[in-house]
Design a protein around this motif. Structure first.
Motif, PDB file in Angstrom:
ATOM      1  N   ASP A  82      -8.285  -7.419  -2.311  1.00 14.60           N
ATOM      2  CA  ASP A  82      -7.629  -7.802  -1.061  1.00 14.60           C
ATOM      3  C   ASP A  82      -7.638  -6.646  -0.072  1.00 14.60           C
ATOM      4  O   ASP A  82      -7.651  -5.469  -0.448  1.00 14.60           O
ATOM      5  N   ASP A  83      -7.620  -6.980   1.198  1.00 15.34           N
ATOM      6  CA  ASP A  83      -7.775  -5.994   2.266  1.00 15.34           C
ATOM      7  C   ASP A  83      -6.673  -4.946   2.268  1.00 15.34           C
ATOM      8  O   ASP A  83      -6.927  -3.764   2.529  1.00 15.34           O
ATOM      9  N   GLU A  84      -5.437  -5.351   1.994  1.00 15.95           N
ATOM     10  CA  GLU A  84      -4.327  -4.406   2.048  1.00 15.95           C
ATOM     11  C   GLU A  84      -4.468  -3.316   0.996  1.00 15.95           C
ATOM     12  O   GLU A  84      -4.179  -2.150   1.248  1.00 15.95           O
ATOM     13  N   MET A  85      -4.907  -3.698  -0.206  1.00 18.34           N
ATOM     14  CA  MET A  85      -5.094  -2.708  -1.249  1.00 18.34           C
ATOM     15  C   MET A  85      -6.213  -1.734  -0.875  1.00 18.34           C
ATOM     16  O   MET A  85      -6.085  -0.517  -1.049  1.00 18.34           O
ATOM     17  N   LEU A  86      -7.322  -2.258  -0.347  1.00 19.09           N
ATOM     18  CA  LEU A  86      -8.443  -1.409   0.060  1.00 19.09           C
ATOM     19  C   LEU A  86      -8.039  -0.474   1.198  1.00 19.09           C
ATOM     20  O   LEU A  86      -8.404   0.703   1.214  1.00 19.09           O
ATOM     21  N   LYS A  87      -7.261  -0.999   2.118  1.00 23.20           N
ATOM     22  CA  LYS A  87      -6.804  -0.183   3.235  1.00 23.20           C
ATOM     23  C   LYS A  87      -5.922   0.958   2.753  1.00 23.20           C
ATOM     24  O   LYS A  87      -6.065   2.110   3.192  1.00 23.20           O
ATOM     25  N   GLN A  88      -5.025   0.669   1.815  1.00 20.57           N
ATOM     26  CA  GLN A  88      -4.129   1.698   1.292  1.00 20.57           C
ATOM     27  C   GLN A  88      -4.897   2.756   0.508  1.00 20.57           C
ATOM     28  O   GLN A  88      -4.624   3.950   0.622  1.00 20.57           O
TER      29      GLN A  88
END
Length: 264
Positions: A82-88
């Protein structure tokens, strides 16, 4: 059937199955356990078989065709990032994206043995993951990323790029991708526009509405293929029609005769 738990997905199909909407909205790492998976992004086409591993990129138009084997059903295992995990993770690593990488919508990774071993090991956790263990799912997501980046650090330029598509040439994009079965808001998003902006720009370029143009363009291609001896049942899905009856009705309305008459 398909169980989707905490971004780790075990899939099983007993008959040939084609995805309805041909759009990948997230990055995912997959392995075929049995049967075949055919991927087609309009330029590259590849059949993945038992033991093959591949990465599918987010925000891509891709046709998925799942085929059971002669003596087994189609089975696969996928990890969604998911995008949020990759962003973090990119923030934690102080990662800076200097340039967007161009690559096919999917990347074969079958030759990377440690990735194959990792994906096979996940089969041992199926019961636990299906019992909804978010901590384990997150751990396995991160482990998969570490293995991917250990194989090729440049994959960070693909997976850590979670920004929205930028505004691109609408005419060229639609002429290349009209045969994908996606909704107008998907086309708008992928060309870097709001739905209203997409419709406005589209009519300026093509002189008609997107829905009317898509239907006519698909039917023109169908007419050409039928004249070449193709069968309706072999082409309607590849041209973005959801079912054969809708294709036959639209074709007859456009050309005054059913597709079968063109073959005779």
């Amino acid at each position: 059937m398909s169980e989707s738990i905490n971004y780790i997905n075990y899939s099983c199909y007993f008959t040939t199955f084609r995805e309805g909407e041909q759009f990948s909205s997230y990055n995912s790492l997959s392995m075929v356990i049995s049967g075949e998976m055919e991927l087609n992004d309009g330029v590259h086409q590849k059949v993945f078989r038992s033991g093959d591993v591949y990465l599918v990129r987010r925000n891509q138009l891709v046709k998925f065709l799942k085929k059971p084997g002669e003596e087994s059903e189609f089975k696969s295992l996928s990890i969604r990032f998911d995008d949020e995990m990759l962003k973090q993770m990119s923030v934690d690593e102080n990662f800076v994206l200097h340039e967007r990488m161009k690559s096919p919508a999917f990347i074969e990774l079958s030759g990377i043995q440690h990735l194959k071993y990792f994906m096979e090991s996940l089969l041992q956790y199926q019961d636990l993951l299906e019992n909804k263990s978010p901590e384990l799912a997150l751990l396995k997501q991160k482990e998969a990323l570490i293995l991917l980046f250990g194989h090729d650090p440049l994959l960070k330029n693909i997976l850590y790029d979670v920004s929205a598509p930028y505004k691109i040439d609408l005419e060229g994009f639609m002429l290349r991708n009209y045969h994908f079965n996606v909704k107008l808001d998907r086309f708008a998003y992928l060309t870097g526009r709001s739905l209203a902006g997409f419709k406005r720009d589209f009519e300026k370029i093509f002189g008609t509405s997107p829905r009317k143009w898509l239907l006519e363009k698909r039917l023109q291609e169908a007419h050409y293929l039928l004249e070449k001896g193709k069968k309706s049942s072999d082409i309607y899905l590849d041209l973005g029609f959801e079912d054969l009856s809708h294709f036959s009705y639209a074709f007859k309305k456009q050309y005054g005769l059913p597709p079968s008459r063109l073959l005779s």
